[in-house]
Scaffold this active site. Structure first.
Site, PDB file in Angstrom:
ATOM      1  N   GLY A   1       0.827  -1.197   0.000  1.00 33.84           N
ATOM      2  CA  GLY A   1       0.000   0.000   0.000  1.00 33.84           C
ATOM      3  C   GLY A   1       0.862   1.248   0.000  1.00 33.84           C
ATOM      4  O   GLY A   1       2.048   1.216   0.361  1.00 33.84           O
ATOM      5  N   CYS A   2       0.264   2.356  -0.413  1.00 31.45           N
ATOM      6  CA  CYS A   2       1.020   3.603  -0.576  1.00 31.45           C
ATOM      7  C   CYS A   2       1.533   4.121   0.769  1.00 31.45           C
ATOM      8  O   CYS A   2       2.712   4.455   0.915  1.00 31.45           O
ATOM      9  CB  CYS A   2       0.174   4.645  -1.286  1.00 31.45           C
ATOM     10  SG  CYS A   2      -1.475   4.892  -0.599  1.00 31.45           S
TER      11      CYS A   2
END
Lengths: 337, 337, 337, 337
Positions: C146-147
């Site tokens: 995930g970012c």
């Protein structure tokens, strides 16, 4: 490998040029110049280019020793150094306005100073490949167009080429703030710029005489053009909304066909529906949409002022000068968002 | 009608103050001062106030002839003129930092200069009515708080008052660009500020000693505070996200009750859910939300840096000084969007 | 040439992936899938990719016939199709969260559903090459991070590796709106998002369990982490401001040395001064700055949520899987502005 | 005290109206209606109005029991409820488009439905006090103008009144996103709207027939108008750049005099230099600047689409209806920044 120098490499245009050239497979940046940053590395001045461009700024343009020089100096500066470069056999792409005019009087009226290099002014070729591709191939000196001029000329060219313009043209231009350059000003102060749309450069922005100069070269006497630039709260990007007066009735379909046909061989001009600016960001693309709004034709033209409106177009011009495929090093697509 | 003067009325804080006072039913701005704009009208300098404030700027603060003076001068300037105003019986609300410290050494360490008016420094009352309402009623000199300090102190005060703080506090602050003032700088140049979130003022922003000074007055030795301001692409507004270490376990409910209870008599402090900055824009409100995130308490504090963080709070202080209802002239609600 | 398919190619991550892969010299996108856009061209869905990606969307993932599949489906969707891909010998890089956990119970607690493919869950390698480069080389299934997790883990990894973390960590994250995906919501409605900084995802954002899962794999029991994401008025970009508690005293110099040393062999992690988000835009770079603020260490981590926080990292993972230089196709520098 | 009801009070226009009326000294909001929020308080729906408007939403407009009703319902809804309000003696200011036309056929062509209340359509007075002040004083039903129509009509009115328009007019309008309302759409999704300037509503935006309807009432047959609205990355504010064709030669001076003279008695129309949008934010002001650009006249018109382009103008109309000074409750100045 073409060896290139970049002069005036510390500004936004110079930085974008270095960014693009760092990936170019046939042009190598061998020297960078900037008087005020001499001895500093490119990475210190442009942190985004750290490790990508490993050069130190030099200060003396007399030491240019390359096949090609990109000159990204402010107005009135290029004309003092370009002559010497040409004399030493360096081909020059000037990103400033000094060589964009054919008439020294128009230059003086527009920039408020006599032209210091009129002999080369006559020789310069205007660097809009979509209009002047053939002449550019053998040019020694290219005058890379202004950002607004690029957006406007690409939008008007199909109408001029088919001699459709018969009356006044309104160009309502919206530009992001990077077009104003890297030096802080009251107009580009964030609190002043972020919540407004501000018309500026009135009554006559300097790109209008540039546009008229080019139109006069490629068609009949150009019509009256009312050009009003607006600063919008964006950083990159220009959208020009252009309202021409045409000789004959058009339809959205006929306009789309006309534009598609004229730009068939031009890979960077994209004709289609209403464009969004991120599609052009960081690229050499200009998106055009010509459509009928009620009884009137309207043309939208979108580009990145630092891309097709500046540094990327300079790379395209270099490709033309050296006989490379125009797209070399400029293949990247813009953003969806 | 209280007659007021505004000194340093050409900046963002001064302009906002004039905007608010133009509607105040009990305070009339009778004089405005600004050396660099002498003889110009307020409307020429602040076009948004044309016809609303019909005064000309004067240049000589010796000519202040009012009951009250708001001083919106830069740091190190107020301390040279406030003494004379007080001597002539003018009550003063200083919007700059010069009188926010109790210790001249801390002032020197923070602002890099000796304090020029230490006698009045001792007398000044810190203009946060929610903490110092009683002392303010009779003050001659009010030190109007800094924007970050207001947001942080209002968020920490319930924890300090109930002696809950036992360990380090992190204050991660996000501010719009108007907090930097009207003078263009590289950091506030639109192309640099519009597409980033930029931590700045490191290692020690000047509002941290101010915060520590006030906490030391109202509670035990304050804990370590790590204060990191960030410039966000907004014009008005500060959101502080505050991560305290507390002595005992809390819940979202207990925190909400604590904050609601402490601010029951303070009409401008609003306790509730996660706030949005437009609610505070143009107002004197500070929105607080204290909640539990996992095991840890987090407090959000939102205000308009030119409002409760500056000019509106100065008006609130004036209301307290002159015995008006605190809300006088400050009734407007902020925006939904 | 590695032949690749992209599943779920109509969203922001899928579009960015196609944009990057269109320039990759060793990976060719041969198929694109999206149920809701079947039979449409990529250019119709992503106008920025017109002429750059000349493919039509297919609808049935059973027809994947490539060496590699990038799966950019929403949470809970990937786990229904990845197994079949693996069974047919296709290597998979999943950009969604379904395979980021080692413990199916944590997955269920976080995403509210049982995991439908637990056998492959155990096999998946977390696609953060800076931590798991060796294991990735031979992986069949990569869980692309995930970012927020990428930004946080890269910032914490040097501290974990040298066992310096001894107490609570605060992660105050600021993200642009593209992280929320292409579907309009109230929170991402422009009038609501453009003038505010909005904490969201409270009390527990889904990336926190992901971060804790990874930390537990590479170090001792991780400390308490308070993670608060904020939506800021940007489109691309995440800045995490991280406030760790360390065992021993550090200085700005010692922190810089530590980070530089740990990331010496990682070309996409850049250690230096306070970063600006445009430097990372459109790239696979993560900029880290570790510094001392007063008595406390602070680490800033900046990346493009669609770049190193998503699509570009997926390309980096593909390079690792197939033994290419990690930088292949990811050489471009970000923007100066 | 005039007692007022607000119907459709949950949207952006309704919220702004409540915000303004909360400070009005002669109008008291006694009832608020919104079917979908029945029984909720105003503060729950509009957190910025908490404690300022202490009312609960009612659902049944049959229960309106006031002197005046503001109707902020969507198009095609007002016409179903206004008749009943008038029949019960309630004067009505409708903020939607249903009563802005004189010709039911134009309404049908524009909004795609038959008009359900043609008898009252004929009676409605267009609520632009600067043009229709006298007729408004005794109106029972006021059709509050559209935001673009207000900006355009105020800009064109001096030219129409002096019969100067002789040829086509181009209106290039730029609007913030709040004009689109509170419901999320693809066009107003932050990632799509924040980095672009997007022409929309083509080929014919609904405000153009409204503009033409009004011009036909106050002057000769109106000329061709090309109206192109653009969404710009702002929340509040409209700037129209208007390019008219005039019968006789004008100068910047003659234009300024003309506009100043026509609006001498209109306190909310401000004639001067190039305006900035924050000056109008939250106010009922429209800033006009008429100037000569080269050979052509250009008029800039700036207002807040929720202010003079919506809710504030509705308050101005209420003041006219009830014989109050037009400025009552609308005295606040806009922002400097």
């Amino acid at each position: 490998m073409v060896r290139a120098a970049v002069l005036g490499a510390s500004g936004y245009l110079g930085g974008e040029l270095l960014r693009l050239l760092s990936l170019h497979p046939k042009i190598e940046v061998a020297q960078v110049f900037c008087r005020s940053h001499a001895e500093r590395t490119v990475g210190e001045v442009h942190p985004n280019l750290e490790r990508s461009v490993e050069l130190k700024f030099e200060s003396d343009p007399q030491r240019v020793d390359t096949d090609l020089a990109f000159v990204a100096e402010p107005a009135l500066s290029s004309m003092k150094i370009v002559g010497a470069l040409l004399d030493r056999g360096v081909r020059v792409i000037d990103l400033g306005p000094d060589y964009r005019f054919t008439d020294a009087n128009v230059f003086r009226a527009t920039y408020g100073a006599d032209h210091a290099d009129q002999s080369h002014l006559a020789e310069a070729v205007y660097g809009l490949p979509e209009l002047f591709r053939e002449r550019l191939r053998s040019a020694r000196l290219v005058a890379n167009p202004g950002c607004y001029a690029t957006a406007t000329l690409l939008a008007l060219w199909p109408l001029v080429r088919h001699d459709l313009l018969t009356g006044p043209v309104v160009v309502d231009a919206k530009s992001g703030s990077s077009g104003a350059g890297a030096a802080p000003t009251a107009a580009s102060h964030h609190p002043e710029a972020a919540l407004s749309v501000v018309p500026y450069g009135l009554p006559v922005h300097r790109h209008l005489p540039e546009i008229r100069t080019v139109l006069a070269q490629v068609g009949p006497e150009p019509p009256t053009i009312t050009f009003v630039p607006h600063l919008v709260p964006l950083v990159r990007g220009i959208l020009c909304s252009i309202y021409p007066t045409l000789s004959s009735s058009t339809t959205s379909t006929s306009l789309a066909e006309l534009y598609t046909s004229v730009y068939r061989g031009s890979p960077f001009v994209r004709v289609g529906g209403v464009p969004k600016l991120p599609w052009a960001t960081g690229t050499n693309r200009c998106y055009l949409s010509a459509t009928q709004v009620g009884d009137a034709p309207v043309v939208f033209s979108a580009l990145d002022n630092l891309g097709k409106g500046g540094a990327a177009q300079a790379v395209q011009n270099a490709n033309v000068l050296f006989g490379f495929d125009e797209r070399t090093g400029l293949e990247i697509s813009g953003f969806g968002v």
